[in-house]
Design a protein around this motif. Structure first.
Motif, mmCIF file in Angstrom:
data_model
loop_
_atom_site.group_PDB
_atom_site.id
_atom_site.type_symbol
_atom_site.label_atom_id
_atom_site.label_comp_id
_atom_site.label_asym_id
_atom_site.label_seq_id
_atom_site.Cartn_x
_atom_site.Cartn_y
_atom_site.Cartn_z
ATOM 1 N N VAL A 22 0.841 -1.193 0.000
ATOM 2 C CA VAL A 22 0.000 0.000 0.000
ATOM 3 C C VAL A 22 0.880 1.248 0.000
ATOM 4 C CG1 VAL A 22 -1.821 1.287 1.174
ATOM 5 C CG2 VAL A 22 -1.781 -1.200 1.323
ATOM 6 N N VAL A 23 0.561 2.164 -0.902
ATOM 7 C CA VAL A 23 1.212 3.471 -0.951
ATOM 8 C C VAL A 23 0.196 4.515 -0.514
ATOM 9 C CG1 VAL A 23 2.338 5.192 -2.414
ATOM 10 C CG2 VAL A 23 2.687 2.745 -2.864
ATOM 11 N N VAL A 24 0.575 5.326 0.474
ATOM 12 C CA VAL A 24 -0.296 6.397 0.947
ATOM 13 C C VAL A 24 0.312 7.733 0.548
ATOM 14 C CG1 VAL A 24 -1.351 7.507 2.948
ATOM 15 C CG2 VAL A 24 -1.160 5.012 2.864
ATOM 16 N N PHE A 25 -0.418 8.480 -0.284
ATOM 17 C CA PHE A 25 -0.002 9.818 -0.701
ATOM 18 C C PHE A 25 -0.588 10.850 0.271
ATOM 19 C CE2 PHE A 25 -0.137 7.835 -5.099
ATOM 20 C CZ PHE A 25 1.234 7.855 -5.298
ATOM 21 N N LEU A 26 0.241 11.774 0.724
ATOM 22 C CA LEU A 26 -0.202 12.830 1.635
ATOM 23 C C LEU A 26 0.000 14.178 0.945
ATOM 24 C CD1 LEU A 26 1.378 11.451 4.936
ATOM 25 C CD2 LEU A 26 -0.954 11.103 4.075
ATOM 26 N N HIS A 27 -1.098 14.846 0.667
ATOM 27 C CA HIS A 27 -1.067 16.064 -0.138
ATOM 28 C C HIS A 27 -0.579 17.276 0.649
ATOM 29 C CE1 HIS A 27 -4.613 17.973 1.720
ATOM 30 N NE2 HIS A 27 -5.163 16.776 1.739
ATOM 31 N N GLY A 28 -0.359 18.348 -0.071
ATOM 32 C CA GLY A 28 0.116 19.587 0.526
ATOM 33 C C GLY A 28 -1.003 20.510 0.961
ATOM 34 N N TYR A 29 -0.602 21.612 1.557
ATOM 35 C CA TYR A 29 -1.501 22.622 2.084
ATOM 36 C C TYR A 29 -2.356 23.227 0.968
ATOM 37 C CZ TYR A 29 -2.735 27.035 4.478
ATOM 38 O OH TYR A 29 -3.379 28.100 5.041
ATOM 39 N N GLY A 30 -3.668 23.285 1.202
ATOM 40 C CA GLY A 30 -4.579 23.902 0.261
ATOM 41 C C GLY A 30 -5.050 23.000 -0.861
ATOM 42 N N ALA A 31 -4.531 21.784 -0.924
ATOM 43 C CA ALA A 31 -4.971 20.804 -1.923
ATOM 44 C C ALA A 31 -5.908 19.807 -1.236
ATOM 45 C CB ALA A 31 -3.765 20.104 -2.547
ATOM 46 N N ASP A 32 -6.094 18.653 -1.835
ATOM 47 C CA ASP A 32 -6.799 17.554 -1.188
ATOM 48 C C ASP A 32 -6.292 16.251 -1.798
ATOM 49 O OD1 ASP A 32 -8.154 17.127 -3.622
ATOM 50 O OD2 ASP A 32 -9.973 18.149 -2.944
ATOM 51 N N PRO A 55 -5.626 10.309 1.196
ATOM 52 C CA PRO A 55 -6.669 10.883 2.051
ATOM 53 C C PRO A 55 -6.685 12.411 2.022
ATOM 54 C CG PRO A 55 -4.800 10.196 3.378
ATOM 55 C CD PRO A 55 -4.530 9.696 1.984
ATOM 56 N N HIS A 56 -7.863 12.955 2.199
ATOM 57 C CA HIS A 56 -8.003 14.389 2.399
ATOM 58 C C HIS A 56 -7.547 14.728 3.819
ATOM 59 C CE1 HIS A 56 -10.360 14.206 -1.224
ATOM 60 N NE2 HIS A 56 -11.393 13.620 -0.642
ATOM 61 N N ALA A 57 -6.800 15.804 3.969
ATOM 62 C CA ALA A 57 -6.395 16.254 5.303
ATOM 63 C C ALA A 57 -7.629 16.577 6.143
ATOM 64 C CB ALA A 57 -5.482 17.467 5.186
ATOM 65 N N PRO A 58 -7.498 16.528 7.466
ATOM 66 C CA PRO A 58 -8.687 16.605 8.321
ATOM 67 C C PRO A 58 -9.343 17.976 8.435
ATOM 68 C CG PRO A 58 -6.689 16.430 9.643
ATOM 69 C CD PRO A 58 -6.276 16.211 8.227
ATOM 70 N N GLU A 59 -8.636 19.067 8.099
ATOM 71 C CA GLU A 59 -9.192 20.397 8.326
ATOM 72 C C GLU A 59 -9.445 21.136 7.008
ATOM 73 O OE1 GLU A 59 -6.448 22.569 10.727
ATOM 74 O OE2 GLU A 59 -6.578 21.193 12.433
ATOM 75 N N PRO A 60 -10.510 21.929 6.944
ATOM 76 C CA PRO A 60 -10.671 22.831 5.796
ATOM 77 C C PRO A 60 -9.510 23.821 5.775
ATOM 78 C CG PRO A 60 -12.680 22.719 7.119
ATOM 79 C CD PRO A 60 -11.606 22.053 7.916
ATOM 80 N N CYS A 61 -9.047 24.173 4.603
ATOM 81 C CA CYS A 61 -7.917 25.089 4.515
ATOM 82 C C CYS A 61 -8.358 26.496 4.905
ATOM 83 C CB CYS A 61 -7.326 25.090 3.111
ATOM 84 S SG CYS A 61 -5.861 26.124 2.947
ATOM 85 N N GLU A 62 -7.596 27.124 5.764
ATOM 86 C CA GLU A 62 -7.935 28.453 6.255
ATOM 87 C C GLU A 62 -7.804 29.538 5.176
ATOM 88 O OE1 GLU A 62 -5.033 28.534 9.338
ATOM 89 O OE2 GLU A 62 -3.387 28.350 7.908
ATOM 90 N N LEU A 126 4.922 5.633 2.729
ATOM 91 C CA LEU A 126 4.318 6.953 2.737
ATOM 92 C C LEU A 126 5.018 7.833 1.717
ATOM 93 C CD1 LEU A 126 4.114 7.556 6.602
ATOM 94 C CD2 LEU A 126 2.470 6.376 5.122
ATOM 95 N N ALA A 127 4.234 8.617 0.975
ATOM 96 C CA ALA A 127 4.784 9.560 0.009
ATOM 97 C C ALA A 127 4.075 10.893 0.191
ATOM 98 C CB ALA A 127 4.591 9.046 -1.417
ATOM 99 N N GLY A 128 4.827 11.910 0.595
ATOM 100 C CA GLY A 128 4.221 13.200 0.869
ATOM 101 C C GLY A 128 4.732 14.294 -0.042
ATOM 102 N N PHE A 129 3.914 15.346 -0.161
ATOM 103 C CA PHE A 129 4.315 16.544 -0.880
ATOM 104 C C PHE A 129 4.113 17.746 0.028
ATOM 105 C CE2 PHE A 129 3.170 20.308 -3.397
ATOM 106 C CZ PHE A 129 4.375 20.486 -4.075
ATOM 107 N N SER A 130 5.159 18.570 0.202
ATOM 108 C CA SER A 130 5.096 19.803 0.966
ATOM 109 C C SER A 130 4.608 19.524 2.403
ATOM 110 C CB SER A 130 4.207 20.811 0.238
ATOM 111 O OG SER A 130 4.353 22.095 0.746
ATOM 112 N N GLN A 131 3.441 20.029 2.790
ATOM 113 C CA GLN A 131 2.947 19.759 4.136
ATOM 114 C C GLN A 131 2.730 18.271 4.355
ATOM 115 O OE1 GLN A 131 -1.098 21.011 5.661
ATOM 116 N NE2 GLN A 131 0.126 22.495 6.821
ATOM 117 N N GLY A 132 2.400 17.553 3.290
ATOM 118 C CA GLY A 132 2.262 16.102 3.396
ATOM 119 C C GLY A 132 3.576 15.421 3.723
#
Length: 237
Positions: A22-32, A55-62, A126-132
């Protein structure tokens, strides 16, 4: 799937068989999650037995009406970092608390994925971008040894709370960091700082600078990351 407080797009194994990694992609700030799941077909060419989740991050982007965030970046000033790279350390320390708050939710999501597929953590990467990337490093290095991911791939990110890592690290999965030299959001010096801190605590780390690349992922960087993740889960069983 149990404990799945996060949700987002997924991509089934290219070979049509049950997932063996399983590969989990974690997106950056302001994306989903939709931002990175598009990498799944490309990664799946080398990893046809892998399932991909983003997955979508847990909080709406400010600061973006449609995006999501793992934690607030109100105190982050990329212009200041470009003018004075010495401010990077304090900025990362402030963001550490946000990552710490989001970590249990991501932790539970990863456990739920492994339970869903009946796989052991050595088949998870795990594979992340920026905040991810910040979240991938924060969570992946703090999961107990028997729950740790097989590898962590980070694009255009940073290591939060490096001074705390020595006391909190529980696992030492291999890490690959890739960063553009023209990144206007997270300075490439963040990769150098992360590399130094990870080596101090015994984490195997490989870094790559992408010439003239702004804040993003290019084709060569994606290919390097794909080969890295594939090599660390090749013996899936």
């Amino acid at each position: 799937m149990t404990a799945a407080t996060l949700s987002g797009p997924s991509h089934a194994p290219a070979n049509g068989a049950p997932a063996r990694r399983v590969v989990v992609f974690l997106h950056g700030y302001g994306a989903d999650g939709n931002d990175l799941i598009g990498l799944a077909p490309f990664f799946g060419q080398a990893m046809p037995d892998a399932a991909f989740h983003s997955p979508h991050a847990p909080e709406p982007c400010e600061m973006a009406p449609m995006g999501r965030q793992w934690f607030s970046l109100r105190a982050y000033d990329p212009d200041m970092l470009r003018r004075d790279p010495s401010t990077l350390g304090p900025a990362l320390e402030q963001m550490f608390l946000g990552a710490e708050k989001a970590a249990p939710t991501l932790d539970a999501y990863l456990d739920g994925l492994l339970e869903h597929y009946g796989l052991t953590p050595d088949k998870l990467v795990l594979a992340g971008f920026s905040q991810g990337t910040m979240m991938a490093l924060h969570v992946g290095l703090r999961r107990a040894t028997d729950r740790a991911p097989a590898a962590i791939l980070g694009y255009s990110g940073a290591l939060l709370g490096p001074d705390r890592l020595g006391d909190e690290i529980k696992a030492q999965p291999p890490v690959m960091l890739i960063h553009g030299t023209a990144d206007e959001v997270v300075p490439p010096q963040a990769m150098d700082a992360a590399q130094e801190a990870l080596r101090v605590v015994g984490v195997p780390v490989e870094t790559h600078r992408r010439p003239n690349l702004p804040h993003g992922i290019d084709e060569d960087g994606a290919a390097m990351g794909r080969a890295f993740l594939d090599s660390h889960t090749k013996a899936a069983g």
